[in-house]
Design a protein around this motif. Structure first.
Motif, mmCIF file in Angstrom:
data_model
loop_
_atom_site.group_PDB
_atom_site.id
_atom_site.type_symbol
_atom_site.label_atom_id
_atom_site.label_comp_id
_atom_site.label_asym_id
_atom_site.label_seq_id
_atom_site.Cartn_x
_atom_site.Cartn_y
_atom_site.Cartn_z
ATOM 1 N N ALA A 156 58.003 137.851 37.786
ATOM 2 C CA ALA A 156 58.824 138.733 38.640
ATOM 3 C C ALA A 156 59.676 139.626 37.739
ATOM 4 O O ALA A 156 60.237 139.153 36.741
ATOM 5 C CB ALA A 156 59.714 137.884 39.543
ATOM 6 N N ARG A 157 59.751 140.903 38.087
ATOM 7 C CA ARG A 157 60.525 141.875 37.294
ATOM 8 C C ARG A 157 61.532 142.594 38.178
ATOM 9 O O ARG A 157 61.215 142.937 39.314
ATOM 10 C CB ARG A 157 59.591 142.926 36.676
ATOM 11 C CG ARG A 157 58.672 142.362 35.614
ATOM 12 C CD ARG A 157 57.664 143.415 35.122
ATOM 13 N NE ARG A 157 56.812 142.858 34.101
ATOM 14 C CZ ARG A 157 57.100 142.821 32.799
ATOM 15 N NH1 ARG A 157 58.221 143.382 32.375
ATOM 16 N NH2 ARG A 157 56.297 142.259 31.937
ATOM 17 N N ARG A 158 62.715 142.835 37.600
ATOM 18 C CA ARG A 158 63.738 143.600 38.330
ATOM 19 C C ARG A 158 63.214 144.999 38.637
ATOM 20 O O ARG A 158 62.688 145.665 37.749
ATOM 21 C CB ARG A 158 64.983 143.774 37.469
ATOM 22 C CG ARG A 158 65.829 142.553 37.362
ATOM 23 C CD ARG A 158 67.017 142.812 36.429
ATOM 24 N NE ARG A 158 67.380 141.574 35.758
ATOM 25 C CZ ARG A 158 68.146 140.638 36.299
ATOM 26 N NH1 ARG A 158 68.659 140.821 37.498
ATOM 27 N NH2 ARG A 158 68.398 139.525 35.653
ATOM 28 N N LEU A 159 63.385 145.456 39.870
ATOM 29 C CA LEU A 159 62.980 146.820 40.207
ATOM 30 C C LEU A 159 63.826 147.818 39.432
ATOM 31 O O LEU A 159 63.367 148.904 39.072
ATOM 32 C CB LEU A 159 63.130 147.086 41.705
ATOM 33 C CG LEU A 159 62.077 146.489 42.644
ATOM 34 C CD1 LEU A 159 62.280 147.019 44.052
ATOM 35 C CD2 LEU A 159 60.659 146.762 42.161
ATOM 36 N N ASP A 171 65.605 138.416 45.947
ATOM 37 C CA ASP A 171 66.136 137.226 45.283
ATOM 38 C C ASP A 171 67.634 137.134 45.535
ATOM 39 O O ASP A 171 68.340 138.141 45.429
ATOM 40 C CB ASP A 171 65.866 137.340 43.770
ATOM 41 C CG ASP A 171 66.616 136.278 42.972
ATOM 42 O OD1 ASP A 171 66.258 135.096 43.091
ATOM 43 O OD2 ASP A 171 67.567 136.637 42.246
ATOM 44 N N VAL A 172 68.087 135.948 45.875
ATOM 45 C CA VAL A 172 69.528 135.690 46.002
ATOM 46 C C VAL A 172 69.857 134.585 45.004
ATOM 47 O O VAL A 172 69.319 133.474 45.105
ATOM 48 C CB VAL A 172 69.893 135.254 47.438
ATOM 49 C CG1 VAL A 172 71.385 134.973 47.535
ATOM 50 C CG2 VAL A 172 69.470 136.313 48.439
ATOM 51 N N ALA A 173 70.695 134.907 44.015
ATOM 52 C CA ALA A 173 70.964 133.978 42.908
ATOM 53 C C ALA A 173 72.475 133.849 42.691
ATOM 54 O O ALA A 173 73.246 134.739 43.054
ATOM 55 C CB ALA A 173 70.270 134.485 41.637
ATOM 56 N N PRO A 174 72.859 132.720 42.078
ATOM 57 C CA PRO A 174 74.304 132.471 41.921
ATOM 58 C C PRO A 174 74.942 133.244 40.781
ATOM 59 O O PRO A 174 74.295 133.583 39.804
ATOM 60 C CB PRO A 174 74.340 130.967 41.597
ATOM 61 C CG PRO A 174 73.035 130.689 40.923
ATOM 62 C CD PRO A 174 72.045 131.609 41.550
ATOM 63 N N ASN A 222 68.781 140.541 43.895
ATOM 64 C CA ASN A 222 67.866 141.227 42.976
ATOM 65 C C ASN A 222 66.555 141.581 43.661
ATOM 66 O O ASN A 222 65.737 140.696 43.921
ATOM 67 C CB ASN A 222 67.527 140.310 41.785
ATOM 68 C CG ASN A 222 68.753 139.904 41.009
ATOM 69 O OD1 ASN A 222 69.370 140.709 40.345
ATOM 70 N ND2 ASN A 222 69.117 138.622 41.103
ATOM 71 N N PRO A 223 66.341 142.863 43.946
ATOM 72 C CA PRO A 223 65.015 143.265 44.405
ATOM 73 C C PRO A 223 64.039 143.163 43.228
ATOM 74 O O PRO A 223 64.396 143.523 42.107
ATOM 75 C CB PRO A 223 65.189 144.726 44.827
ATOM 76 C CG PRO A 223 66.645 145.016 44.765
ATOM 77 C CD PRO A 223 67.272 143.999 43.874
ATOM 78 N N TYR A 224 62.825 142.662 43.484
ATOM 79 C CA TYR A 224 61.893 142.515 42.361
ATOM 80 C C TYR A 224 60.452 142.854 42.727
ATOM 81 O O TYR A 224 60.041 142.788 43.885
ATOM 82 C CB TYR A 224 61.975 141.115 41.742
ATOM 83 C CG TYR A 224 61.606 139.957 42.649
ATOM 84 C CD1 TYR A 224 62.579 139.277 43.362
ATOM 85 C CD2 TYR A 224 60.288 139.506 42.761
ATOM 86 C CE1 TYR A 224 62.252 138.180 44.161
ATOM 87 C CE2 TYR A 224 59.955 138.414 43.556
ATOM 88 C CZ TYR A 224 60.944 137.760 44.256
ATOM 89 O OH TYR A 224 60.621 136.685 45.046
ATOM 90 N N SER A 225 59.691 143.207 41.671
ATOM 91 C CA SER A 225 58.238 143.352 41.788
ATOM 92 C C SER A 225 57.611 142.098 41.193
ATOM 93 O O SER A 225 58.267 141.372 40.439
ATOM 94 C CB SER A 225 57.749 144.587 41.043
ATOM 95 O OG SER A 225 57.946 144.401 39.656
#
Ligand code: HEM
Length: 187
Positions: A66-69, A23-26, A35-38
């Protein structure tokens, strides 16, 4: 299992899981969050509807979490429908996220020479049909201007990428997400 009447959407039915989300977020002050996520994506058959006694749509209802790794907290939750119009050969995705944003995206499906299914839908703020509806706060502070979602399925492997053009912190930002998921079971 046979869900032939769902057309291309038959390929997405099932429970999908994957740990390779990117994930690429502002962030404020020209910041960018990576943010790498599962993820767990559940897609269930939801039957058909008739519109104006003419248009038949087959629908698949989905829920994505989606959850933060890093700490397993939820960083994105989304519910929606995929719909298939076999006459128009049209794919429609309706979705809502708990930031007070809803999207109706339209597009196409195709199958390549390897038998891989591709779905490609998009929506633009202000479009009369494939559009984006958002709260006054989001409209003024974190507007979703455009949305594109591309998905492919080969057997039990689903890969997607999405690009969401945001107007936030005084500029445009390309908020992107993608993941590769494996199918765990058919509901
Ligand atoms: C896998 C899918 C997605 C993930 C993992 C994800 C993740 C995130 C994250 C981590 C942020 C930053 C939040 C913060 O800093 O407080 C964010 C912001 C945002 N996302 Fe997403 N997002 C996803 C999909 C979407 C979709 C589909 C939309 C639009 C329909 C969307 C709209 C937004 C907006 C408007 C913001 C700006 C809010 C803000 O930072 O103040 N996102 N997203």
């Amino acid at each position: 299992m046979s869900h032939l009447e769902y057309g291309p959407l038959a390929s997405i039915i099932g429970v999908w899981k994957g740990d390779n989300g990117t994930d690429v977020a502002p962030e404020p002050n020209d910041g960018i969050e990576h943010n790498p996520y599962s993820e767990v994506l559940t897609c269930e058959p939801a039957g058909d509807v008739f519109n104006a006694s003419k248009q038949k749509l087959w629908a698949v209802r989905y829920h994505q979490t989606a959850r933060r790794l890093s700490d397993n907290t939820v960083l994105h939750d989304q519910v929606g429908y995929w719909m298939w119009d076999a006459v128009q050969k049209q794919v429609v995705q309706s979705l809502t996220i708990p930031r007070a944003v809803c999207i109706l995206a339209g597009g196409i499906s195709s199958t390549d020479s390897n038998g891989t299914l591709h779905l490609d839908v998009s929506a633009t703020d202000g479009d009369a049909h494939w559009g984006i509806i958002q709260s006054p706060f989001m409209d003024n502070n974190a507007k979703t201007s455009a949305y594109r979602y591309q998905l492919s399925v080969e057997d039990d492997v689903l890969t997607y990428s999405q690009s969401i053009l945001l107007e936030i912190y005084g500029k445009f930002f390309d908020h992107t997400d993608g993941n590769t998921l494996l199918r765990f079971n058919h509901p």
